[in-house]
Design a protein around this motif. Structure first.
Motif, PDB file in Angstrom:
ATOM      1  N   ALA A 240       0.780  -1.254   0.461  1.00  0.00           N
ATOM      2  CA  ALA A 240       0.074  -0.130   0.387  1.00  0.00           C
ATOM      3  C   ALA A 240       0.469   1.390  -0.032  1.00  0.00           C
ATOM      4  O   ALA A 240       0.748   2.562  -1.105  1.00  0.00           O
ATOM      5  N   GLU A 241       2.099   1.205   0.921  1.00  0.00           N
ATOM      6  CA  GLU A 241       2.799   2.509   0.634  1.00  0.00           C
ATOM      7  C   GLU A 241       3.767   2.343  -0.335  1.00  0.00           C
ATOM      8  O   GLU A 241       3.576   3.716  -1.224  1.00  0.00           O
ATOM      9  N   ARG A 242       4.049   1.228  -1.245  1.00  0.00           N
ATOM     10  CA  ARG A 242       4.690   1.635  -2.264  1.00  0.00           C
ATOM     11  C   ARG A 242       3.615   2.079  -2.842  1.00  0.00           C
ATOM     12  O   ARG A 242       4.272   2.828  -4.374  1.00  0.00           O
ATOM     13  N   ILE A 243       2.401   1.894  -3.662  1.00  0.00           N
ATOM     14  CA  ILE A 243       1.275   2.347  -4.960  1.00  0.00           C
ATOM     15  C   ILE A 243       1.402   3.276  -4.022  1.00  0.00           C
ATOM     16  O   ILE A 243       0.841   4.565  -4.778  1.00  0.00           O
ATOM     17  N   LYS A 244       0.707   4.245  -3.009  1.00  0.00           N
ATOM     18  CA  LYS A 244       1.009   5.358  -2.409  1.00  0.00           C
ATOM     19  C   LYS A 244       1.631   6.504  -3.359  1.00  0.00           C
ATOM     20  O   LYS A 244       1.845   7.265  -3.610  1.00  0.00           O
ATOM     21  N   THR A 245       3.034   5.722  -2.787  1.00  0.00           N
ATOM     22  CA  THR A 245       4.224   6.869  -3.291  1.00  0.00           C
ATOM     23  C   THR A 245       4.025   6.790  -4.315  1.00  0.00           C
ATOM     24  O   THR A 245       4.872   7.970  -5.413  1.00  0.00           O
ATOM     25  N   ALA A 246       4.012   5.841  -5.678  1.00  0.00           N
ATOM     26  CA  ALA A 246       4.362   5.389  -7.125  1.00  0.00           C
ATOM     27  C   ALA A 246       2.833   6.844  -7.675  1.00  0.00           C
ATOM     28  O   ALA A 246       3.118   7.613  -8.713  1.00  0.00           O
ATOM     29  N   ARG A 247       1.752   6.887  -7.370  1.00  0.00           N
ATOM     30  CA  ARG A 247       0.651   7.255  -7.222  1.00  0.00           C
ATOM     31  C   ARG A 247       1.022   8.744  -7.428  1.00  0.00           C
ATOM     32  O   ARG A 247       0.750  10.137  -8.570  1.00  0.00           O
ATOM     33  N   GLU A 248       2.187   9.573  -6.549  1.00  0.00           N
ATOM     34  CA  GLU A 248       2.028  10.438  -6.382  1.00  0.00           C
ATOM     35  C   GLU A 248       3.077  11.203  -7.553  1.00  0.00           C
ATOM     36  O   GLU A 248       3.124  12.383  -7.096  1.00  0.00           O
ATOM     37  N   TRP A 249       3.704  10.710  -7.843  1.00  0.00           N
ATOM     38  CA  TRP A 249       4.560  10.842  -8.923  1.00  0.00           C
ATOM     39  C   TRP A 249       3.905  11.119 -10.304  1.00  0.00           C
ATOM     40  O   TRP A 249       4.640  10.966 -11.345  1.00  0.00           O
ATOM     41  N   GLY A 250       2.610  10.933 -10.188  1.00  0.00           N
ATOM     42  CA  GLY A 250       2.289  11.653 -11.494  1.00  0.00           C
ATOM     43  C   GLY A 250       1.348  10.337 -11.936  1.00  0.00           C
ATOM     44  O   GLY A 250       0.695   9.782 -11.625  1.00  0.00           O
TER      45      GLY A 250
END
Length: 157
Positions: free
Chosen positions: A32-42
């Motif tokens: 979930a943390e990896r998905i959240k971080t990746a979403r923030e990249w655009g």
């Protein structure tokens, strides 16, 4: 015994449950943390980190579902106490000799705990099935990929 049955020891069941708890807790949190971080990249269309994390999430959920299935189908089998009745059973350590004089020692365990290279045979394997219920001195034949082998039980503990 039905196809969905998973023979295991109490220890084996505890190990499955511990693995499930880890995957459902820490495993899901990390993804979930990896998905959240990746979403923030655009832009998600060209975001390989996002797609990798989603694929990993799918694999994790599949593994969790399989573990739940194994646990729900688990049948806890008491290990045969050392030399209880002198015959090969679940949890027994058996020493055998084949027709070529080669001796091997195996412990009969659940399929989850099996590791033939480490001397742990699944109770469902052809060799273990052939050995179950045999006493020292008895012979049994088993069909293996390299051909038929005759095994003599030397000792059971």
């Amino acid at each position: 015994m039905s196809e969905g049955t998973n023979l295991t020891t109490a220890e084996g069941l505890e190990a499955l449950e511990a693995e499930l708890a880890t995957l459902e807790g820490d495993g899901r949190r990390e993804i979930a943390e990896r998905i959240k971080t990746a979403r923030e990249w655009g832009d998600l269309k060209e975001n390989s980190e996002y797609h990798d994390a989603k694929n990993e999430q799918a694999h994790l959920e599949t593994k969790i579902a399989r573990l739940r299935e194994k646990i729900s189908g688990a049948v806890v089998v008491a290990e045969t106490p050392d030399g209880a009745d002198g015959v090969v059973g679940f949890g027994s350590t058996v020493v055998v000799r084949d027709q070529d004089g080669v001796e091997q020692t195996w412990r009969i365990v659940s399929s989850h705990d099996a590791s033939p290279r480490e001397g742990r045979l699944s109770a469902e394997s052809p060799v273990a099935v052939a050995l179950l219920g045999r006493a020292p001195g008895e012979q049994t034949a088993v069909a293996l990929p390299k051909g038929k082998r005759t095994l003599t039980v030397l000792s059971v503990s």
